[in-house]
Design a protein around this motif. Structure first.
Motif, PDB file in Angstrom:
ATOM      1  N   UNK A  49       6.749  79.706  96.958  1.00 24.18           N
ATOM      2  CA  UNK A  49       8.083  79.179  96.684  1.00 24.18           C
ATOM      3  C   UNK A  49       8.692  79.904  95.480  1.00 24.18           C
ATOM      4  N   UNK A  50       7.867  80.154  94.448  1.00 19.97           N
ATOM      5  CA  UNK A  50       8.402  80.792  93.243  1.00 19.97           C
ATOM      6  C   UNK A  50       8.600  82.294  93.416  1.00 19.97           C
ATOM      7  N   UNK A  51       7.920  82.873  94.429  1.00 21.27           N
ATOM      8  CA  UNK A  51       8.091  84.299  94.684  1.00 21.27           C
ATOM      9  C   UNK A  51       9.139  84.452  95.784  1.00 21.27           C
ATOM     10  N   UNK A  52      10.416  84.457  95.386  1.00 17.48           N
ATOM     11  CA  UNK A  52      11.496  84.379  96.362  1.00 17.48           C
ATOM     12  C   UNK A  52      11.672  85.685  97.142  1.00 17.48           C
ATOM     13  N   UNK A  53      11.266  86.808  96.536  1.00 16.59           N
ATOM     14  CA  UNK A  53      11.501  88.122  97.123  1.00 16.59           C
ATOM     15  C   UNK A  53      11.173  88.248  98.612  1.00 16.59           C
ATOM     16  N   UNK A  54       9.923  87.951  99.009  1.00 16.56           N
ATOM     17  CA  UNK A  54       9.568  88.094 100.423  1.00 16.56           C
ATOM     18  C   UNK A  54      10.439  87.249 101.353  1.00 16.56           C
ATOM     19  N   UNK A  55      10.848  86.061 100.875  1.00 15.45           N
ATOM     20  CA  UNK A  55      11.691  85.184 101.705  1.00 15.45           C
ATOM     21  C   UNK A  55      13.012  85.891 102.008  1.00 15.45           C
ATOM     22  N   UNK A  56      13.673  86.381 100.955  1.00 17.61           N
ATOM     23  CA  UNK A  56      14.962  87.068 101.142  1.00 17.61           C
ATOM     24  C   UNK A  56      14.782  88.299 102.018  1.00 17.61           C
ATOM     25  N   UNK A  57      13.689  89.028 101.738  1.00 16.64           N
ATOM     26  CA  UNK A  57      13.434  90.254 102.459  1.00 16.64           C
ATOM     27  C   UNK A  57      13.257  89.986 103.949  1.00 16.64           C
ATOM     28  N   UNK A  58      12.436  88.990 104.259  1.00 16.68           N
ATOM     29  CA  UNK A  58      12.158  88.684 105.666  1.00 16.68           C
ATOM     30  C   UNK A  58      13.414  88.243 106.400  1.00 16.68           C
ATOM     31  N   UNK A  59      14.219  87.383 105.736  1.00 15.90           N
ATOM     32  CA  UNK A  59      15.379  86.826 106.431  1.00 15.90           C
ATOM     33  C   UNK A  59      16.465  87.884 106.604  1.00 15.90           C
ATOM     34  N   UNK A  60      16.716  88.672 105.537  1.00 17.28           N
ATOM     35  CA  UNK A  60      17.905  89.517 105.557  1.00 17.28           C
ATOM     36  C   UNK A  60      17.656  90.941 106.019  1.00 17.28           C
ATOM     37  N   UNK A  61      16.523  91.527 105.585  1.00 13.58           N
ATOM     38  CA  UNK A  61      16.387  92.963 105.804  1.00 13.58           C
ATOM     39  C   UNK A  61      15.632  93.309 107.079  1.00 13.58           C
ATOM     40  N   UNK A  62      14.463  92.682 107.265  1.00 12.13           N
ATOM     41  CA  UNK A  62      13.681  93.033 108.446  1.00 12.13           C
ATOM     42  C   UNK A  62      14.418  92.562 109.689  1.00 12.13           C
ATOM     43  N   UNK A  63      14.558  93.436 110.711  1.00 11.50           N
ATOM     44  CA  UNK A  63      15.100  92.931 111.966  1.00 11.50           C
ATOM     45  C   UNK A  63      14.144  91.866 112.489  1.00 11.50           C
ATOM     46  N   UNK A  64      14.700  90.810 113.047  1.00 11.83           N
ATOM     47  CA  UNK A  64      13.845  89.678 113.390  1.00 11.83           C
ATOM     48  C   UNK A  64      12.811  90.086 114.417  1.00 11.83           C
ATOM     49  N   UNK A  65      11.633  89.487 114.245  1.00 11.14           N
ATOM     50  CA  UNK A  65      10.521  89.824 115.134  1.00 11.14           C
ATOM     51  C   UNK A  65      10.859  89.517 116.586  1.00 11.14           C
ATOM     52  N   UNK A  66      11.662  88.483 116.769  1.00  6.98           N
ATOM     53  CA  UNK A  66      11.980  88.086 118.133  1.00  6.98           C
ATOM     54  C   UNK A  66      12.845  89.143 118.789  1.00  6.98           C
ATOM     55  N   UNK A  67      13.761  89.696 117.983  1.00 11.63           N
ATOM     56  CA  UNK A  67      14.633  90.723 118.540  1.00 11.63           C
ATOM     57  C   UNK A  67      13.778  91.890 119.025  1.00 11.63           C
ATOM     58  N   UNK A  68      12.810  92.298 118.167  1.00  9.63           N
ATOM     59  CA  UNK A  68      11.934  93.383 118.566  1.00  9.63           C
ATOM     60  C   UNK A  68      11.156  93.004 119.815  1.00  9.63           C
ATOM     61  N   UNK A  69      10.690  91.781 119.806  1.00  4.69           N
ATOM     62  CA  UNK A  69       9.864  91.325 120.925  1.00  4.69           C
ATOM     63  C   UNK A  69      10.667  91.337 122.224  1.00  4.69           C
ATOM     64  N   UNK A  70      11.909  90.871 122.112  1.00  3.69           N
ATOM     65  CA  UNK A  70      12.730  90.817 123.311  1.00  3.69           C
ATOM     66  C   UNK A  70      13.065  92.220 123.816  1.00  3.69           C
ATOM     67  N   UNK A  71      13.401  93.114 122.830  1.00  2.00           N
ATOM     68  CA  UNK A  71      13.801  94.457 123.243  1.00  2.00           C
ATOM     69  C   UNK A  71      12.607  95.233 123.778  1.00  2.00           C
ATOM     70  N   UNK A  72      11.429  95.068 123.094  1.00  2.52           N
ATOM     71  CA  UNK A  72      10.271  95.847 123.485  1.00  2.52           C
ATOM     72  C   UNK A  72       9.603  95.332 124.760  1.00  2.52           C
ATOM     73  N   UNK A  73       9.455  94.049 124.831  1.00  2.00           N
ATOM     74  CA  UNK A  73       8.629  93.480 125.899  1.00  2.00           C
ATOM     75  C   UNK A  73       9.373  93.288 127.203  1.00  2.00           C
TER      76      UNK A  73
END
Lengths: 140, 515
Positions: free
Chosen positions: B490-514
């Motif tokens: 909770x106190x290490x906010x960086x990964x949260x922001x990074x995952x939500x905003x920068x990484x393309x969502x895993x589902x999008x990859x999953x949908x496009x790839x699979x």
């Protein structure tokens, strides 16, 4: 326009707060409704006030109105509508179960006062009859 | 199962669709509704254990609804904290539902099982969402279901408590919209991660309005969590509703605490510059004063259910103190105490109902009544619950309070925190000892018992919750390690922001790839 909208929101919020602090359920329902109106206009204003601009980006127009607050207001209206309907039904249930429409239910003195207000005034004849009965009882 | 990308969504879909199915199954009888309800909760338990595993192995996990990337789309965010809250909710729901079935409380009115599932839908949604307006919508869902559950069964006092609860929560919803509107007007976004970034880059002229909106949002969560000046609705609502509903509502106050940790902890977190943790002194102060008021309420209560409601208030206030201390160590201890206090408060509500049934017309009032059936066993249960709730050794309440106090030693206000927590604990111990002696010793021996015989099936719920409390003592080390890891995330906010905003969502990859 900003000042006018701000006054409208302020007036509605002030009346809403005043009414929600009342002791009976119906003014409270009205107050909550007014607060909901105020917050809807407020949400609208938070997308910045624009006149005659489309909510969809159109290159031929000079700009666009922020569509997100409009979607938020739509959701908020629906929710407030449903909640108000529920609250009115609950207020009616409370009225029938607690005997009066005070938000705290049966305060004895309050309750008597409310009965006096809600019952039709007794006819003069009935009052005279009751007085006579009382006099007869008082005699040995 | 663990690599299924829509796993966070499953925790929402299961109760929502399940609730609808139960509604349609109504003509086929209550028995089918009960079986369905129980199966759904077991399924939810399974999903939530899976969520916990995924959250700890992979950190944050984002599910974009409609496959629109944040910040434009609405996202569900699975992180260790939300996974823990979802798991806790399903355990609690299982115990409450079992009690409702065993004591036939679900028979007292229509649609108990439907409302129960929708309540879980709202709760899980509030825990998993990554968008402030979506949080508002899920709050409304869980509130509307809770209005129905609270009034389930009817009765004059229940209606009165329910009316207060509904009105205060409607005011809370309006304030929520004001706060959301103001934040949107300045920050231009409602995604929690995006808001955190916007706050970090805020020009000095906008600091004051954002701070005001943030505090308005705090007031909203304070109403939900029953903070110090805004708690007066809670005792009337919780003490007069039916026992399984009160037990389930033990998590409702924690939703408010969770929202403060998650929303304020991220938006006004360590990277928020001037506004970093500006809300914490308010939280700590409200917690300290609230703890004292709750202790007085516990002392003054004239019935056991009312007393347990004030104990819930005291536990929330203790949580706020832990949150307000504002260190990862304190937050880890607070989350340990959160698990404990939710489960034990629920167990005490259920136990109070069992005791009230055993005392017949005297119910849970602290008056001299004929002895209840199986008083020795029930007395043992009451002693266990009282010891755990007031925080005496050797049960989990003691561990939780020791961890929080240990974390408080480094704080500037350590003397106030230690003094308040210890004195209020003493007051609560005195009050619980008094109510135990009034309920079990001050009996009319000559009068035959008037109450119903003990419902052993219903007692299973209480036993289960108490066993978890014992487990929390035996495995205190690993559990504290887990809550500590959650607090650090909770106190290490960086990964949260990074995952939500920068990484393309895993589902999008999953949908496009699979596919």
């Amino acid at each position: 326009m900003e000042i006018l909208i701000a006054f409208v929101i302020g007036a509605m919020t002030a009346s809403g707060v005043f009414l929600t602090l009342r002791g009976r359920t119906f003014p409270v329902v009205l107050g909550l409704t007014l607060l909901a109106y105020a917050v809807n206009v407020f949400l609208f204003a938070m997308g910045r006030l624009t006149v005659g601009l489309p909510a969809v980006i159109d290159p031929t127009q000079g700009g666009y109105a922020d569509p997100l607050p409009q979607a938020l207001v739509l959701t908020a209206i629906v929710i407030a509508f449903g909640m108000t309907a529920f609250l009115i039904v609950l207020a009616l249930k409370a009225r029938s179960e607690m005997g009066n429409d005070h938000v705290d239910g049966l305060h004895l003195s309050e309750d008597e006062a409310s009965l006096k207000d809600t019952l039709p005034p007794k006819s003069r004849k009935a009052t005279r009859k009751a007085r006579q009965a009382h006099k007869q009882e008082a005699r040995p | 199962m663990t690599d299924w990308p829509s796993l966070p969504f499953l925790a929402l879909l299961l109760p929502l669709l399940g609730g609808t199915v139960i509604l349609l199954a109504r003509p086929l009888g209550l028995r089918l509704q009960r079986v369905l309800g129980l199966l759904l909760i077991l399924g939810l338990l399974f999903v939530s254990v899976d969520l916990l595993e995924v959250a700890f192995e992979q950190g944050h996990r984002v599910y974009a609804l409609g496959n629109w990337d944040a910040p434009y789309g609405i996202v569900l965010v699975l992180d260790p904290l939300s996974a823990m809250m979802v798991s806790l909710t399903s355990v609690l729901a299982l115990a409450a539902l079992w009690y409702a079935m065993a004591s036939s409380i679900d028979r007292q009115g229509a649609h108990f099982h439907v409302l129960f599932q929708i309540q879980l839908f709202g709760l899980n949604g509030a825990f998993l969402t990554g968008d402030v307006f979506n949080l508002f919508v899920f709050f409304e869902v869980l509130l509307l279901a809770s209005y129905g559950l609270l009034l389930h069964g009817g009765g004059r006092l229940r209606t009165r408590g329910g009316l207060h609860y509904v009105v205060i929560n409607l005011i809370g919803s309006t304030l929520f919209l004001f706060a959301v509107g103001a934040l949107y007007g300045i920050l231009g976004t409602l995604n929690i991660a995006d808001m955190a970034q916007a706050v970090a880059e805020l020009p000095a002229s906008d600091l004051a309005p954002v701070a005001a909106a943030g505090l308005l949002l705090l007031v909203v969560f304070a109403i939900k969590a029953a903070f110090f000046p805004l708690y007066l609705w809670l005792p009337g609502a919780y003490a007069n509703t039916s026992a399984p509903v009160a037990a389930l509502f033990a998590i409702m106050t924690k939703v408010g605490v969770y929202a403060i940790i998650q929303v304020h902890g991220t938006v006004f977190g360590p990277e928020a510059g001037e506004l970093a943790f500006f809300h914490q002194p308010f939280v700590l102060t409200a917690g300290l004063i609230g703890l004292g008021m709750a202790a007085f309420g516990v002392l003054a209560a004239r019935g056991l259910k009312n007393q347990v409601a004030y104990l819930v208030l005291a536990s929330v206030a203790t949580l706020l103190v832990g949150v307000g201390l504002n260190t990862p160590q304190a937050l880890g201890a607070t989350l340990y105490y959160l698990i404990h206090s939710t489960l034990i408060a629920a167990a005490l509500f259920l136990l109070a109902d069992i005791l009230a049934k055993g005392r017949g017309p005297f119910a849970d009032r602290f008056e001299s009544a004929p002895p209840m059936p199986n008083a020795v066993w029930l007395g043992g249960f009451f002693l266990f619950g009282a010891v755990a709730m007031t925080g005496m050794p050797p049960l989990s309440g003691f561990m939780g309070k020791v961890f929080i106090l240990d974390a408080a030693l480094a704080h500037d206000w350590a003397a106030w925190v230690l003094g308040m927590v210890l004195v209020s604990s003493l007051l609560m111990i005195v009050a619980m000892a008094r109510s135990g002696s009034l309920l079990f010793y001050n009996t009319q021996e000559t009068v035959p018992t008037l109450g119903q015989p003990l419902n052993a099936k219903a007692l299973v719920s209480v036993t289960g919750l108490f066993v978890i409390s014992l487990g929390m003592v035996v495995f205190a080390g690993p559990i504290l390690g887990m809550t500590q890891a959650i607090a650090d995330s909770v106190y290490d906010v960086g990964p949260y922001l990074d995952q939500v905003l920068n990484a393309p969502t895993q589902d999008a990859q999953w949908l496009k790839g699979g596919h």
